[in-house]
Design a protein around this motif. Sequence first.
Motif, PDB file in Angstrom:
ATOM      1  N   VAL A  16      26.717  47.863  33.934  1.00 53.40           N
ATOM      2  CA  VAL A  16      26.204  46.721  33.169  1.00 53.40           C
ATOM      3  C   VAL A  16      27.275  45.639  33.158  1.00 53.40           C
ATOM      4  O   VAL A  16      28.307  45.778  32.490  1.00 53.40           O
ATOM      5  CB  VAL A  16      25.840  47.151  31.728  1.00 53.40           C
ATOM      6  CG1 VAL A  16      25.308  45.944  30.949  1.00 53.40           C
ATOM      7  CG2 VAL A  16      24.811  48.270  31.743  1.00 53.40           C
ATOM      8  N   ALA A  18      28.435  42.841  36.350  1.00 54.67           N
ATOM      9  CA  ALA A  18      29.130  42.929  37.647  1.00 54.67           C
ATOM     10  C   ALA A  18      29.893  41.638  37.886  1.00 54.67           C
ATOM     11  O   ALA A  18      29.677  40.931  38.869  1.00 54.67           O
ATOM     12  CB  ALA A  18      28.137  43.203  38.771  1.00 54.67           C
ATOM     13  N   ARG A  20      34.028  39.991  37.441  1.00 55.95           N
ATOM     14  CA  ARG A  20      35.277  40.251  38.170  1.00 55.95           C
ATOM     15  C   ARG A  20      35.666  41.724  38.113  1.00 55.95           C
ATOM     16  O   ARG A  20      35.932  42.352  39.137  1.00 55.95           O
ATOM     17  CB  ARG A  20      36.388  39.368  37.599  1.00 55.95           C
ATOM     18  CG  ARG A  20      36.188  37.904  37.959  1.00 55.95           C
ATOM     19  CD  ARG A  20      36.996  36.999  37.098  1.00 55.95           C
ATOM     20  NE  ARG A  20      36.657  37.150  35.680  1.00 55.95           N
ATOM     21  CZ  ARG A  20      37.140  36.388  34.708  1.00 55.95           C
ATOM     22  NH1 ARG A  20      38.007  35.450  34.983  1.00 55.95           N
ATOM     23  NH2 ARG A  20      36.778  36.564  33.458  1.00 55.95           N
ATOM     24  N   LEU A  42      23.214  46.051  36.633  1.00 59.63           N
ATOM     25  CA  LEU A  42      22.467  45.138  35.763  1.00 59.63           C
ATOM     26  C   LEU A  42      23.327  43.930  35.462  1.00 59.63           C
ATOM     27  O   LEU A  42      24.425  44.068  34.895  1.00 59.63           O
ATOM     28  CB  LEU A  42      22.104  45.889  34.475  1.00 59.63           C
ATOM     29  CG  LEU A  42      21.246  45.147  33.452  1.00 59.63           C
ATOM     30  CD1 LEU A  42      19.937  44.680  34.066  1.00 59.63           C
ATOM     31  CD2 LEU A  42      20.977  46.055  32.254  1.00 59.63           C
ATOM     32  N   PRO A  44      22.600  39.552  34.545  1.00 62.82           N
ATOM     33  CA  PRO A  44      21.492  38.607  34.341  1.00 62.82           C
ATOM     34  C   PRO A  44      21.337  37.588  35.466  1.00 62.82           C
ATOM     35  O   PRO A  44      20.225  37.171  35.761  1.00 62.82           O
ATOM     36  CB  PRO A  44      21.853  37.899  33.027  1.00 62.82           C
ATOM     37  CG  PRO A  44      23.298  38.143  32.830  1.00 62.82           C
ATOM     38  CD  PRO A  44      23.623  39.413  33.506  1.00 62.82           C
ATOM     39  N   ALA A  74      30.647  46.670  31.426  1.00 63.55           N
ATOM     40  CA  ALA A  74      31.697  45.754  31.906  1.00 63.55           C
ATOM     41  C   ALA A  74      31.307  44.307  31.626  1.00 63.55           C
ATOM     42  O   ALA A  74      31.580  43.411  32.424  1.00 63.55           O
ATOM     43  CB  ALA A  74      31.965  45.981  33.400  1.00 63.55           C
ATOM     44  N   ILE A  75      30.652  44.106  30.478  1.00 69.51           N
ATOM     45  CA  ILE A  75      30.339  42.738  30.038  1.00 69.51           C
ATOM     46  C   ILE A  75      31.483  42.237  29.150  1.00 69.51           C
ATOM     47  O   ILE A  75      32.385  42.997  28.804  1.00 69.51           O
ATOM     48  CB  ILE A  75      29.004  42.701  29.253  1.00 69.51           C
ATOM     49  CG1 ILE A  75      29.064  43.664  28.059  1.00 69.51           C
ATOM     50  CG2 ILE A  75      27.851  43.049  30.169  1.00 69.51           C
ATOM     51  CD1 ILE A  75      27.833  43.655  27.178  1.00 69.51           C
ATOM     52  N   LYS A  76      31.430  40.964  28.781  1.00 65.76           N
ATOM     53  CA  LYS A  76      32.476  40.445  27.893  1.00 65.76           C
ATOM     54  C   LYS A  76      32.300  41.036  26.492  1.00 65.76           C
ATOM     55  O   LYS A  76      31.169  41.242  26.043  1.00 65.76           O
ATOM     56  CB  LYS A  76      32.371  38.925  27.804  1.00 65.76           C
ATOM     57  CG  LYS A  76      32.739  38.204  29.088  1.00 65.76           C
ATOM     58  CD  LYS A  76      32.898  36.710  28.813  1.00 65.76           C
ATOM     59  CE  LYS A  76      33.142  35.944  30.094  1.00 65.76           C
ATOM     60  NZ  LYS A  76      31.907  35.772  30.887  1.00 65.76           N
ATOM     61  N   PRO A  77      33.398  41.292  25.790  1.00 65.65           N
ATOM     62  CA  PRO A  77      33.263  41.871  24.446  1.00 65.65           C
ATOM     63  C   PRO A  77      32.390  41.022  23.539  1.00 65.65           C
ATOM     64  O   PRO A  77      31.626  41.543  22.726  1.00 65.65           O
ATOM     65  CB  PRO A  77      34.706  41.914  23.920  1.00 65.65           C
ATOM     66  CG  PRO A  77      35.601  41.596  25.054  1.00 65.65           C
ATOM     67  CD  PRO A  77      34.795  41.029  26.168  1.00 65.65           C
ATOM     68  N   ALA A  83      23.781  41.958  23.979  1.00 62.95           N
ATOM     69  CA  ALA A  83      23.323  42.751  25.136  1.00 62.95           C
ATOM     70  C   ALA A  83      22.832  44.133  24.731  1.00 62.95           C
ATOM     71  O   ALA A  83      21.943  44.703  25.377  1.00 62.95           O
ATOM     72  CB  ALA A  83      24.475  42.897  26.140  1.00 62.95           C
ATOM     73  N   ILE A 100      34.767  49.207  29.224  1.00 65.86           N
ATOM     74  CA  ILE A 100      36.072  48.594  29.535  1.00 65.86           C
ATOM     75  C   ILE A 100      36.252  47.317  28.708  1.00 65.86           C
ATOM     76  O   ILE A 100      37.095  46.474  29.015  1.00 65.86           O
ATOM     77  CB  ILE A 100      36.229  48.292  31.044  1.00 65.86           C
ATOM     78  CG1 ILE A 100      35.211  47.244  31.522  1.00 65.86           C
ATOM     79  CG2 ILE A 100      36.131  49.560  31.874  1.00 65.86           C
ATOM     80  CD1 ILE A 100      35.585  46.616  32.864  1.00 65.86           C
ATOM     81  N   LEU A 101      35.469  47.186  27.653  1.00 66.35           N
ATOM     82  CA  LEU A 101      35.505  45.961  26.846  1.00 66.35           C
ATOM     83  C   LEU A 101      36.780  45.901  25.999  1.00 66.35           C
ATOM     84  O   LEU A 101      37.060  46.833  25.222  1.00 66.35           O
ATOM     85  CB  LEU A 101      34.294  45.901  25.913  1.00 66.35           C
ATOM     86  CG  LEU A 101      32.993  45.345  26.490  1.00 66.35           C
ATOM     87  CD1 LEU A 101      32.562  46.084  27.740  1.00 66.35           C
ATOM     88  CD2 LEU A 101      31.901  45.391  25.445  1.00 66.35           C
ATOM     89  N   PRO A 124      41.110  49.159  32.203  1.00 67.44           N
ATOM     90  CA  PRO A 124      41.692  49.091  33.550  1.00 67.44           C
ATOM     91  C   PRO A 124      42.429  47.758  33.729  1.00 67.44           C
ATOM     92  O   PRO A 124      42.599  47.008  32.764  1.00 67.44           O
ATOM     93  CB  PRO A 124      40.452  49.152  34.447  1.00 67.44           C
ATOM     94  CG  PRO A 124      39.380  48.502  33.621  1.00 67.44           C
ATOM     95  CD  PRO A 124      39.733  48.730  32.168  1.00 67.44           C
ATOM     96  N   GLY A 178      46.450  45.703  30.780  1.00 70.19           N
ATOM     97  CA  GLY A 178      45.150  45.064  31.004  1.00 70.19           C
ATOM     98  C   GLY A 178      45.320  43.592  31.320  1.00 70.19           C
ATOM     99  O   GLY A 178      44.842  43.084  32.337  1.00 70.19           O
TER     100      GLY A 178
END
Length: 275
Positions: A16, A18, A20, A42, A44, A74-77, A83, A100-101, A124, A178
């Motif tokens: 979720v 995609a 960077r 996924l 948008p 892997a969306i922005k926090p 979402a 990974i938020l 990461p 990070g």
Amino acid sequence: MTISGGGDFPASLLLVGAGRMGSALLQGWLKLGLDPGGVHVLDPAPSPELQAFCTTVGVKLGVPATPPEVLVLAIKPQTLASAAPALVSLAAPTTLVISILAGKTLKTLADHLPSAGAFVRAMPNLPAAIGAGITGAVADPAVTPEQKRKADALLAAGGRVEWLGDEDLIDAVTAVSGSGPAYVFYLAECLAEAGIVEGLPPAVAERLARATIEGAGALLAALPEVAAAKLRADVTSPGGTTEAALAELKGGDALPKLIARAVAAARKRAQQLSG
Ligand SMILES: NC(=O)C1=CN([C@@H]2O[C@H](COP(=O)(O)OP(=O)(O)OC[C@H]3O[C@@H](n4cnc5c(N)ncnc54)[C@H](OP(=O)(O)O)[C@@H]3O)[C@@H](O)[C@H]2O)C=CC1
Ligand SMILES: O=C(O)[C@@H]1CCC=N1
């Protein structure tokens, strides 16, 4: 605890976000043998490049018909709250969520995705794109040993993995490794700019700065048993040029204090993003 990666990939995975980092991780997984047939992505507004990549490698864009074994967030926090409602039906009690938020705690993740069975919170860094990253990770108590092996395989595709027992440490990991690559890239920029001030043609200054950081990083990687301080001493001739430069960097504890302030600011920001 560090566990070495082992290609123990899940049969089905939903990525979720995609952007960077998500794209970098996906490329690493596929390179190391994750079955693209079991992967959904996924996002948008997938870029033409992402669409072409997915078509080429055989990854599906969109939502899977059944909840995946692993869902990687892997969306922005800042977008988690908006979402999450659409993701709840995509996570089952058998689904392991790997987030990974930055900042988002295991509790916050579970509050937003109550349908999921278990959570790993990971941090990461961008060198994961070439398998040269390092990830700090913490698993909640519901994560089974098998799920942890699968999480480790996915995270280890990007480089080394440090499993932590204490979730409170993850914000410090975020602040050091990070965000850390950006500090190094900024050093490359500053070094090039200083070279230009000293009269170097800009293109030459940029090549010198970049190659210096590449070479210093490669030396650290090639000599893991040698402390960074020893390598620094090896460059520093008594009464020479490096000593003169380091006196400026260390004067009044300038650089250590600056770096400490920067890392503290990143950690504080991660804490602010937690809720
Ligand atoms: N960049 C880095 O070096 C690192 C980032 N991280 C973490 O990774 C996460 C992503 O960062 P990064 O890749 O830099 O950010 P990006 O903005 O590049 O990627 C986020 C992606 O998620 C997409 N997206 C937004 N909303 C949704 C949604 N509802 N469902 C699915 N996808 C969505 C975005 O699409 P759109 O752009 O169209 O909104 C975008 O493609 C962050 O939480 C960050 O803390 C962790 C370690 C390192
Ligand atoms: O800047 C950020 O918030 C993300 C998390 C670590 C690196 N990039």
